[in-house]
Design a protein around this motif. Structure first.
Motif, PDB file in Angstrom:
ATOM      1  N   LEU A  49       0.830  -1.210   0.000  1.00 25.45           N
ATOM      2  CA  LEU A  49       0.000   0.000   0.000  1.00 25.45           C
ATOM      3  C   LEU A  49       0.861   1.257   0.000  1.00 25.45           C
ATOM      4  O   LEU A  49       0.591   2.209  -0.744  1.00 25.45           O
ATOM      5  N   ILE A  50       1.902   1.249   0.826  1.00 25.47           N
ATOM      6  CA  ILE A  50       2.782   2.427   0.897  1.00 25.47           C
ATOM      7  C   ILE A  50       3.597   2.591  -0.381  1.00 25.47           C
ATOM      8  O   ILE A  50       3.780   3.709  -0.884  1.00 25.47           O
ATOM      9  N   LEU A  51       4.103   1.481  -0.927  1.00 26.68           N
ATOM     10  CA  LEU A  51       4.875   1.556  -2.176  1.00 26.68           C
ATOM     11  C   LEU A  51       4.028   2.106  -3.312  1.00 26.68           C
ATOM     12  O   LEU A  51       4.501   2.887  -4.144  1.00 26.68           O
ATOM     13  N   TYR A  52       2.755   1.719  -3.353  1.00 27.89           N
ATOM     14  CA  TYR A  52       1.851   2.252  -4.376  1.00 27.89           C
ATOM     15  C   TYR A  52       1.684   3.757  -4.202  1.00 27.89           C
ATOM     16  O   TYR A  52       1.711   4.514  -5.184  1.00 27.89           O
ATOM     17  N   ALA A  53       1.512   4.193  -2.951  1.00 29.53           N
ATOM     18  CA  ALA A  53       1.354   5.627  -2.686  1.00 29.53           C
ATOM     19  C   ALA A  53       2.615   6.397  -3.082  1.00 29.53           C
ATOM     20  O   ALA A  53       2.537   7.504  -3.634  1.00 29.53           O
ATOM     21  N   LEU A  54       3.792   5.819  -2.821  1.00 33.16           N
ATOM     22  CA  LEU A  54       5.049   6.478  -3.171  1.00 33.16           C
ATOM     23  C   LEU A  54       5.248   6.531  -4.686  1.00 33.16           C
ATOM     24  O   LEU A  54       5.802   7.501  -5.210  1.00 33.16           O
ATOM     25  N   LYS A  55       4.807   5.477  -5.376  1.00 26.66           N
ATOM     26  CA  LYS A  55       4.916   5.459  -6.833  1.00 26.66           C
ATOM     27  C   LYS A  55       3.988   6.487  -7.459  1.00 26.66           C
ATOM     28  O   LYS A  55       4.332   7.160  -8.433  1.00 26.66           O
ATOM     29  N   HIS A  56       2.809   6.631  -6.859  1.00 26.32           N
ATOM     30  CA  HIS A  56       1.830   7.588  -7.374  1.00 26.32           C
ATOM     31  C   HIS A  56       2.324   9.020  -7.198  1.00 26.32           C
ATOM     32  O   HIS A  56       2.215   9.854  -8.109  1.00 26.32           O
ATOM     33  N   THR A  57       2.869   9.315  -6.016  1.00 27.22           N
ATOM     34  CA  THR A  57       3.403  10.650  -5.725  1.00 27.22           C
ATOM     35  C   THR A  57       4.755  10.480  -5.037  1.00 27.22           C
ATOM     36  O   THR A  57       4.812  10.248  -3.824  1.00 27.22           O
ATOM     37  N   PRO A  58       5.853  10.574  -5.784  1.00 27.52           N
ATOM     38  CA  PRO A  58       7.188  10.367  -5.210  1.00 27.52           C
ATOM     39  C   PRO A  58       7.489  11.358  -4.092  1.00 27.52           C
ATOM     40  O   PRO A  58       7.016  12.506  -4.121  1.00 27.52           O
ATOM     41  N   PRO A  59       8.244  10.924  -3.087  1.00 31.85           N
ATOM     42  CA  PRO A  59       8.609  11.832  -1.982  1.00 31.85           C
ATOM     43  C   PRO A  59       9.568  12.917  -2.451  1.00 31.85           C
ATOM     44  O   PRO A  59      10.383  12.700  -3.351  1.00 31.85           O
ATOM     45  N   LYS A  60       9.465  14.091  -1.837  1.00 28.69           N
ATOM     46  CA  LYS A  60      10.315  15.213  -2.206  1.00 28.69           C
ATOM     47  C   LYS A  60      11.447  15.459  -1.217  1.00 28.69           C
ATOM     48  O   LYS A  60      12.453  16.067  -1.557  1.00 28.69           O
ATOM     49  N   LEU A  61      11.269  15.008   0.023  1.00 24.91           N
ATOM     50  CA  LEU A  61      12.310  15.226   1.031  1.00 24.91           C
ATOM     51  C   LEU A  61      13.505  14.319   0.754  1.00 24.91           C
ATOM     52  O   LEU A  61      13.350  13.172   0.332  1.00 24.91           O
ATOM     53  N   LYS A  62      14.698  14.803   1.025  1.00 22.49           N
ATOM     54  CA  LYS A  62      15.931  14.114   0.625  1.00 22.49           C
ATOM     55  C   LYS A  62      16.291  12.932   1.513  1.00 22.49           C
ATOM     56  O   LYS A  62      17.019  12.033   1.116  1.00 22.49           O
ATOM     57  N   GLY A  63      15.808  12.904   2.761  1.00 20.46           N
ATOM     58  CA  GLY A  63      16.149  11.809   3.666  1.00 20.46           C
ATOM     59  C   GLY A  63      17.464  12.061   4.392  1.00 20.46           C
ATOM     60  O   GLY A  63      18.038  13.145   4.331  1.00 20.46           O
ATOM     61  N   GLY A  64      17.970  11.032   5.043  1.00 24.37           N
ATOM     62  CA  GLY A  64      19.169  11.130   5.866  1.00 24.37           C
ATOM     63  C   GLY A  64      18.899  10.546   7.242  1.00 24.37           C
ATOM     64  O   GLY A  64      17.749  10.259   7.604  1.00 24.37           O
ATOM     65  N   LEU A  69      15.629   6.269  11.134  1.00 22.15           N
ATOM     66  CA  LEU A  69      14.506   5.699  10.391  1.00 22.15           C
ATOM     67  C   LEU A  69      14.335   4.225  10.764  1.00 22.15           C
ATOM     68  O   LEU A  69      13.211   3.748  10.960  1.00 22.15           O
ATOM     69  N   PHE A  70      15.460   3.504  10.881  1.00 28.33           N
ATOM     70  CA  PHE A  70      15.392   2.099  11.290  1.00 28.33           C
ATOM     71  C   PHE A  70      14.871   1.975  12.718  1.00 28.33           C
ATOM     72  O   PHE A  70      14.062   1.088  13.014  1.00 28.33           O
ATOM     73  N   LEU A  71      15.342   2.856  13.611  1.00 22.52           N
ATOM     74  CA  LEU A  71      14.885   2.805  15.003  1.00 22.52           C
ATOM     75  C   LEU A  71      13.383   3.028  15.086  1.00 22.52           C
ATOM     76  O   LEU A  71      12.704   2.386  15.892  1.00 22.52           O
ATOM     77  N   ARG A  72      12.858   3.940  14.255  1.00 28.09           N
ATOM     78  CA  ARG A  72      11.413   4.166  14.253  1.00 28.09           C
ATOM     79  C   ARG A  72      10.690   2.861  13.911  1.00 28.09           C
ATOM     80  O   ARG A  72       9.693   2.502  14.529  1.00 28.09           O
ATOM     81  N   GLY A  73      11.209   2.141  12.910  1.00 28.27           N
ATOM     82  CA  GLY A  73      10.606   0.877  12.535  1.00 28.27           C
ATOM     83  C   GLY A  73      10.721  -0.174  13.620  1.00 28.27           C
ATOM     84  O   GLY A  73       9.762  -0.892  13.912  1.00 28.27           O
TER      85      GLY A  73
END
Length: 294
Positions: A49-64, A69-73
């Motif tokens: 579901l999330i991958l579909y949403a990301l494909k539909h509208t790609p993220p704009k934030l660069k990350g880092g 991010l792993f700890l959140r998961g």
């Protein structure tokens, strides 16, 4: 136009309703499959579901800060398995109440780790919310046990996950943050399933190593699909809510899923709340209104 804090409150209210519904579905499903399987299927479907949403509208934030991010998961997965197992063992309203200790932990973590101010009004609202929890818990005859300890630990890890969101909300798209949660929440159960035939653990930790059994009923698969869909939506709403200005305010608002859970519990056969429980609901809602009032 709603301010960021006001929209955060609306996001949390929606997430609280869906979370309570998710708890009811979890309680139904754990009658047929293990809590770890519920976690696995819920997150596995959520990935797509999330991958579909990301494909539909790609993220704009660069990350880092990938480690955060792993700890959140990881924190999110730990909170979820403890929460789902608690739901399977004790009444829904009681399990939800234990999990809602997370706003207390959020406030403490936000104060010490993020430098957020703890105003008198916030402290008073949290105290009122705590009194409401006590009032709601008492009618169930709650006695502190190992299961209740797991419930409290689930609240702590949920708070750790929400606080981590605050650290990465400006560098990661909210959908990417949710993706980290569902991905880790799929990989970790898979690892436990692989290890279950070859490890021997104490009975208290056996819920982490159940044997994987594919559901045979189409009704169970239908419930799994529905739960995965609304749970993914709930995680997105939570992520948006906890990206708001003040974690303490959003944390108190999250208490509203307790009356929602009691309502769903009643539909599943729980007795209607007595006067003391209704008083607890009133205290919790009052605490949320107090801390949100300008």
């Amino acid at each position: 136009m709603l301010k960021k804090e006001e929209s955060g409150i609306l996001f949390m209210l929606a997430a609280a309703l869906i979370s309570a519904l998710n708890g009811a579905l979890t309680k139904i499903l754990t009658e047929d499959i293990s809590a770890l399987e519920v976690v696995f299927f819920r997150n596995f479907i959520g990935i797509f579901l999330i991958l579909y949403a990301l494909k539909h509208t790609p993220p704009k934030l660069k990350g880092g800060k990938f480690h955060l991010l792993f700890l959140r998961g990881f924190f999110g997965f730990t909170a979820m398995i403890l929460f789902f197992y608690t739901i399977a063992q004790i009444p829904l309203g009681e399990a939800i109440t234990l999990n809602k200790t997370s706003p207390f932990f959020v406030t403490v973590l936000a104060f010490f780790l993020l430098g957020e101010k703890l105003y008198l009004r916030t402290a008073l609202a949290l105290f009122i919310g705590f009194l409401g929890i006590v009032a709601i818990t008492k009618p169930f005859g709650m006695a502190f046990s190992y299961i209740h300890l797991l419930g409290l630990l689930g609240g702590f890890f949920a708070a750790a996950a929400y606080t981590t969101i605050k650290k990465i909300k400006d560098i990661y798209d909210s959908r990417v943050i949710v993706l980290s949660f569902v991905f880790v929440g799929t990989v970790m159960p898979t690892l436990f399933f692989v290890l279950s035939p070859i490890v021997t653990v104490n009975e208290k930790f056996a819920f982490l190593f159940p044997h994987f059994i594919i559901p045979q009923s189409w009704q169970i698969w239908l419930l799994i699909g529905f739960m995965a869909s609304i749970s993914t939506l709930s995680q997105w709403l939570l992520t948006k809510a906890y990206s708001s200005k003040n974690l303490s305010v959003i944390g108190v608002i999250s208490y509203t899923n307790i009356p929602f859970a009691i309502g769903f519990g009643y539909m599943l056969g729980d007795p209607f709340p007595d006067n003391l429980t209704l008083l607890g609901i009133l205290l919790i809602v009052s605490g949320g209104l107090l801390v949100s009032k300008k």
